[in-house]
Structure formats: structure tokens, C-alpha cells
Design an enzyme around this catalytic site. Structure first.
Site, PDB file in Angstrom:
ATOM      1  CD  GLN A 150      -3.008  -0.926   0.155  1.00 32.59           C
ATOM      2  OE1 GLN A 150      -3.360   0.194  -0.210  1.00 32.59           O
ATOM      3  NE2 GLN A 150      -3.536  -2.032  -0.350  1.00 32.59           N
ATOM      4  CG  ASP A 156       2.475   6.304  -8.634  1.00 32.65           C
ATOM      5  OD1 ASP A 156       2.697   7.480  -9.005  1.00 32.65           O
ATOM      6  OD2 ASP A 156       2.136   5.397  -9.414  1.00 32.65           O
ATOM      7  NE  ARG A 159      -2.644   4.240  -6.488  1.00 30.24           N
ATOM      8  CZ  ARG A 159      -3.041   4.422  -5.223  1.00 30.24           C
ATOM      9  NH1 ARG A 159      -2.498   5.400  -4.500  1.00 30.24           N
ATOM     10  NH2 ARG A 159      -3.980   3.671  -4.696  1.00 30.24           N
ATOM     11  N   GLY A 183     -12.742  -1.526  -3.496  1.00 35.25           N
ATOM     12  CA  GLY A 183     -11.377  -1.972  -3.261  1.00 35.25           C
ATOM     13  C   GLY A 183     -10.605  -0.879  -2.557  1.00 35.25           C
ATOM     14  CD  GLU A 205      -9.113  -4.003   0.395  1.00 36.53           C
ATOM     15  OE1 GLU A 205      -8.470  -5.044   0.168  1.00 36.53           O
ATOM     16  OE2 GLU A 205      -9.284  -3.109  -0.473  1.00 36.53           O
ATOM     17  CD  GLU A 235     -16.727  -9.364  -7.171  1.00 41.61           C
ATOM     18  OE1 GLU A 235     -15.983  -9.122  -8.130  1.00 41.61           O
ATOM     19  OE2 GLU A 235     -16.380  -9.175  -5.972  1.00 41.61           O
ATOM     20  CD  GLU A 249      -4.945   2.112  -8.332  1.00 37.02           C
ATOM     21  OE1 GLU A 249      -5.230   1.173  -9.110  1.00 37.02           O
ATOM     22  OE2 GLU A 249      -3.946   2.123  -7.615  1.00 37.02           O
ATOM     23  CD  GLU A 258      -3.259  -6.290  -9.768  1.00 39.17           C
ATOM     24  OE1 GLU A 258      -4.042  -5.368  -9.446  1.00 39.17           O
ATOM     25  OE2 GLU A 258      -2.132  -6.419  -9.257  1.00 39.17           O
ATOM     26  CB  SER A 263     -14.349  -6.018  -8.790  1.00 42.44           C
ATOM     27  OG  SER A 263     -13.958  -7.377  -8.730  1.00 42.44           O
ATOM     28  CG  HIS A 407       2.308   1.892  -8.992  1.00 46.18           C
ATOM     29  ND1 HIS A 407       1.330   2.869  -9.051  1.00 46.18           N
ATOM     30  CD2 HIS A 407       1.638   0.722  -8.867  1.00 46.18           C
ATOM     31  CE1 HIS A 407       0.141   2.311  -8.970  1.00 46.18           C
ATOM     32  NE2 HIS A 407       0.289   1.007  -8.852  1.00 46.18           N
TER      33      HIS A 407
END
Length: 523
Positions: A150, A156, A159, A183, A205, A235, A249, A258, A263, A407
Site C-alpha cells: 500500500q 506514487d 497516482r 477496493g 475492501e 460481488e 483505483e 488483475e 469488480s 508505479h
């Protein structure tokens, strides 16, 4: 305290400071002699939650774990919403609050399971579980459940700074609105949304990072009182209300690695009100052929080990061909000099407001370029950007070569057999990506160009090169761009510039490619 996991335990008891029913003015508080006990039990294989003081159960406060939802109102206070009663719970300290929430989630999972004749529980699979290999999901959530990873993303600054600017500059979209952070990770985007005036933020999360997010949010009480962390997959979890805006993100290398974009789309369909906003709302994959002799030789040389004919008396050459192709099956992740591009780039647009989840299972992009220089083409370079289409400011986050490095870096698919092109020559091909259950994609790339010289004018003489790559297994080549000079056979091609991008809307995506690639320099 008993074991709080699995179906084998019979009960679990936790002490509360107070418990009350919202429809009633009465409240039961704990004392040193008769504390309020929350009792999780699995009598007859059915998970339930009841409260008692001393030896007496408190009437009217039974909770059906199969239909109930638990929400964190503050560091020491939670609300349980059920069909029978809405119950307010107060805790003596944050540790007891975390223990109760953890126990509630685990027992609720048990209550939703299917009890088999032998006593085992088979929890019905979600959409995520049905399409993703369990070992991949385990590694994925383990990775993002660690603070060091994290931290890598938080540091970054392109970002994080772009997200912060996109949210704060568009306060009008967040003020008084319900937000879902898909997320949430460390919870940083939820805190940004709260700073922008969100009415309430639900931070969803699935990894163990949810516990760290709760701690971080609790440590920022002015903002945290409007944020609820919900541990689980988008979900599977349920929310008490619809969201006016989603923030997330979900981008991986090449945008789609990924498979978290799926999602994000599922969260849109489940939680977002009609015409609600998404931050980001649009993604674009940019592509251009490149020439890089240094990179090609570097990869090819890796397989030279297998050309040894006397390795401790063993001939390794039978495996040379397989090793050679194996090294070229790895996409290269690094930052490269934009002067390596031999054509103006093209892009493939994904509208997160409109795309269906199933559209991400297979992505087929026809390629067509015009070479700017005569050179050897070694493959296809790719990068992405995303648009935050706020009501006040439209802001892009780009990973383009020549722009400040993120990143994500850039990604290059390298051909084991380069093709030759002349200036002005057309290059065609196909980038075909098929999702697999290891949360990534298999990439099929083909590039073609007409040959030149005697006989070429008669037509039909085509040189073609293709490769198959696994986006899950890249070669992380994190060196800085080589100081390429104009003495090479290709001239500097000023395709990419980091400069202010004028505000545009999603419907304006037919702008010239040079304009599309521009990136705001101020965060």
C-alpha cells in the site's frame, strides 16, 4: 474467548459497554458485576446472536445473522440492522469493537453456508469465486493486505496526487453525496471523498487491509465518522443504500491486469444510482510499434545458457528453442524513451459507465499504423490513461512514456522475429487479449507489413510476426530509459508531451491522438 472461525465452535462471547434498540428509549449498560454479553452461538447448526446480562437473556434483541448487516458508526459504536430490530452497540475500547466486527463477519459467513449431512459447511460461491482460481485470489488479497505494498502505491505521487486533485477540485460531485470506495485498500480515497464533503462513504475492501483501513480512518475522527469500512468482496457485500458516486483505483498493468475492472463494473451495477458518477469514468489503452535493439538483444541473450553442448557432460541445446520462446512470452514492464516509437499511437477506449463485465473477458483490438521512420520493429508498446470526468474539472491520469513515471510504468510486447518497415509504410495487426482465471490475460499479438524490393510492387508479399504472452508473468525491467541519441537509424519522434490538457467530456473522445495523450502537469 473461544475460536471465532469455522463451524466447529459452539459459542463465542464478547463483552459490550451497552446495547439498545433504536425503536426503544431503553438501554442496557454493563457494570462490573453484570456486564452485557454478546453471545454468538451455533445451536443445531444455525448461527445466531443474542444478548444477555448475567444469566438472563435480554428480550427483543435477538439477531438473525442470515439477514442482518453491521455498520460502524464510530470507533466505539456500531449499528446492527435486522428484520426484527435495529440494535445500537457501544464498546469499551477499539480492540473490543474490532473483535466484535470480526466475529460478526465470520459467523455471518457461516450462517449463509449450506450445512451438509456430515456437518461441513459449503459456502455458495460468488461470481468472483466462480471465475477466479482460489490460489490466485489468495495471493492477490495477501499482497494487497500488506502495508508495504500500500505504501508503494501511496508513494506514487502522480497516482495519489491526481486522485486527490480530481476529488477535491470536484467537490460539487461529492458534497452531501453517498460514496462507495471499491477496493478501498488503505482507505485513502475514502478519506479524500470525506474531505470533499461526502455525506457518507462505504469503503469496501476484501483483504486484511480492511483492518488497517479501519485503524487509519479511526485515527482521523473528523473524517472517519462519515466512513464505514466493510470487509468483503463487492460481488458479495450488501450496502444499506445506493451510491451517488463510485471511486476506485482498479487499474493494473495494461489497464486490465488483475481483472479488478470487472469488480468495478459489478459495483456499478449493484450499488450506483442511475446516472451516478464514476471516478474514473473512462480508460484508454494506447499502442504503438517500437524499435529497441538493446531490449531485443537483452532478451535473446537470456537463452544463450541453453546453447551449451557440454554442461557437466550434458547437451542443453534441445531446450534452447523452448527457452528462447519462453523469454519472449514475458511482457516487459519498464519506463522507455518515447523516441523508440516508430509510429503515432492509436488507442482503444473503455467507457466504465457503459461497458458490460462480460466485455472484459475478451478484448480484440485491430491495429493499423503508418511508420514514421525506416527501421526494425521489435514489438508493440502499450500504456493507459483514465479520465476523472468531474462536473468542475476533467482530469487525466496517464502512464505514457515521457510523462512522469508511475508505479505502472509502461508495457511492451516483444516479437521474437522483428519485422522491417520503411517510412510511410502501413503496419497492420491485431492485439487479442483473453482473460484467464489467474486474474490476468493471455495476449496474442500479430504485426504485419508489406515487404519492399524486387517483386513487392506486384503485391501480396507480406512479412508477419506473432507472439503469445502471459500478462500475469511479466519481466519487470525497472531500469530508467536509455539515453538514445539521434545518431540511431530512427529520428526523435515528438509524439508525447506532458502539458496541460483542456477540459473535455467523455463524448469528445474523437479528438486527435496528440491531444488525447496530453497530461496535466499540475496536480
Amino acid at each position: 474467548m473461544g475460536d471465532s472461525t469455522g463451524h466447529k465452535h459452539k459459542h463465542l462471547e464478547l463483552t459490550l459497554a451497552a446495547v439498545s434498540e433504536l425503536s426503544s428509549s431503553s438501554s442496557v449498560s454493563s457494570s462490573s458485576s453484570t456486564p452485557v454479553i454478546a453471545r454468538f452461538s451455533a445451536d443445531d447448526g444455525v448461527a445466531a446472536l443474542r444478548f444477555h446480562q448475567g444469566s438472563e437473556f435480554i428480550d427483543g434483541l435477538n439477531v438473525d445473522l442470515g439477514t442482518s448487516q453491521l455498520f460502524k458508526l464510530g470507533p466505539l459504536q456500531s449499528l446492527c440492522v435486522s428484520e426484527s430490530a435495529d440494535t445500537n452497540k457501544e464498546f469499551r475500547n477499539e480492540e473490543e469493537s474490532r473483535d466484535f466486527h470480526s466475529a460478526f463477519e465470520q459467523w455471518q459467513m457461516e450462517s449463509k453456508g449450506t450445512h451438509l449431512p456430515n456437518g461441513d459447511i459449503s459456502v455458495s460461491k460468488s461470481k468472483f469465486d466462480n471465475k477466479i482460481e482460489s490460489s490466485s485470489a489468495k495471493m492477490y488479497f495477501h499482497y494487497y493486505g500488506q502495508l508495504l505494498h500500500q505504501q508503494n502505491m501511496l508513494q506514487d505521487y502522480v497516482r495519489t496526487g491526481t486522485y486527490y486533485a480530481a476529488v477535491i477540485e470536484n467537490r460539487v460531485d461529492f458534497t452531501g453525496r453517498v460514496v462507495v470506495d471499491v477496493g478501498a485498500g488503505s482507505g485513502i480515497l475514502s478519506l479524500f471523498a470525506a474531505q470533499a464533503g461526502a455525506k457518507h462513504v462505504y469503503a469496501v475492501e476484501a483483504s486484511e487491509m480492511a483492518d488497517y483501513a479501519r485503524k487509519l480512518i479511526t485515527g482521523n475522527p473528523t473524517l472517519g465518522q462519515r466512513i464505514t469500512v466493510i470487509k468483503g468482496k463487492v460481488e458479495e457485500v450488501e450496502l444499506p443504500e445506493k451510491a451517488d458516486i463510485l471511486i476506485s483505483e482498479p487499474m493494473g498493468t495494461l489497464l486490465v491486469n488483475e481483472r479488478m475492472l470487472e469488480s468495478y463494473i459489478i459495483a456499478r451495477d449493484r450499488f450506483l444510482v442511475p446516472n451516478g458518477k464514476m471516478f474514473p469514468s473512462t480508460g484508454r489503452i494506447h499502442m504503438a510499434p517500437f524499435s529497441d535493439e538493446y531490449l531485443f538483444v537483452e532478451i535473446a541473450n537470456k537463452a544463450l545458457f541453453w546453447q551449451q553442448q557440454d554442461y557437466y557432460g550434458v547437451d542443453l541445446t534441445p531446450l534452447y528453442g523452448s527457452a528462447f520462446q519462453g523469454y519472449f512470452s514475458q511482457p516487459v514492464v519498464d519506463a522507455f524513451d518515447p523516441r523508440l516509437l516508430v509510429c503515432p499511437p492509436m488507442c482503444h477506449v473503455l467507457s466504465f459507465n457503459e461497458i458490460k463485465e462480460e466485455d472484459l473477458y475478451e478484448i480484440d483490438i485491430p491495429l493499423k499504423f503508418t511508420a514514421s521512420v525506416g527501421t526494425r520493429v521489435h514489438g508493440l508498446a502499450c500504456w493507459f490513461d483514465v479520465l476523472f470526468n468531474g462536473s468542475t474539472v476533467q482530469r487525466w491520469l496517464t502512464t505514457a512514456p515521457g510523462a512522469p513515471t508511475t508505479h505502472w510504468y509502461q508495457i511492451r510486447c516483444v516479437l521474437s522475429q522483428p519485422i522491417y518497415v520503411m517510412a510511410g509504410q502501413e503496419i497492420t495487426g491485431r492485439l487479442h487479449m483473453i482473460a484467464h482465471n489467474a486474474q490476468s490475460y493471455t495476449i496474442y499479438l500479430a504485426l504485419s507489413a508489406k515487404m519492399w524490393g524486387p517483386g513487392a510492387e506486384q503485391g501480396g508479399i507480406i512479412q508477419t510476426s506473432s507472439c503469445k504472452l502471459d500478462l500475469k508473468e511479466p519481466y519487470y525491467r525497472m531500469s530508467q530509459p536509455q539515453p538514445y541519441t539521434t545518431a540511431q537509424d530512427q529520428q526523435p519522434h515528438q509524439l508525447l508531451q506532458a502539458q496541460d490538457m483542456p477540459p473535455i467530456h467523455t463524448e469528445d473522445l474523437d479528438l486527435e491522438e496528440l491531444e488525447l495523450l496530453q497530461q496535466p502537469s499540475d496536480l
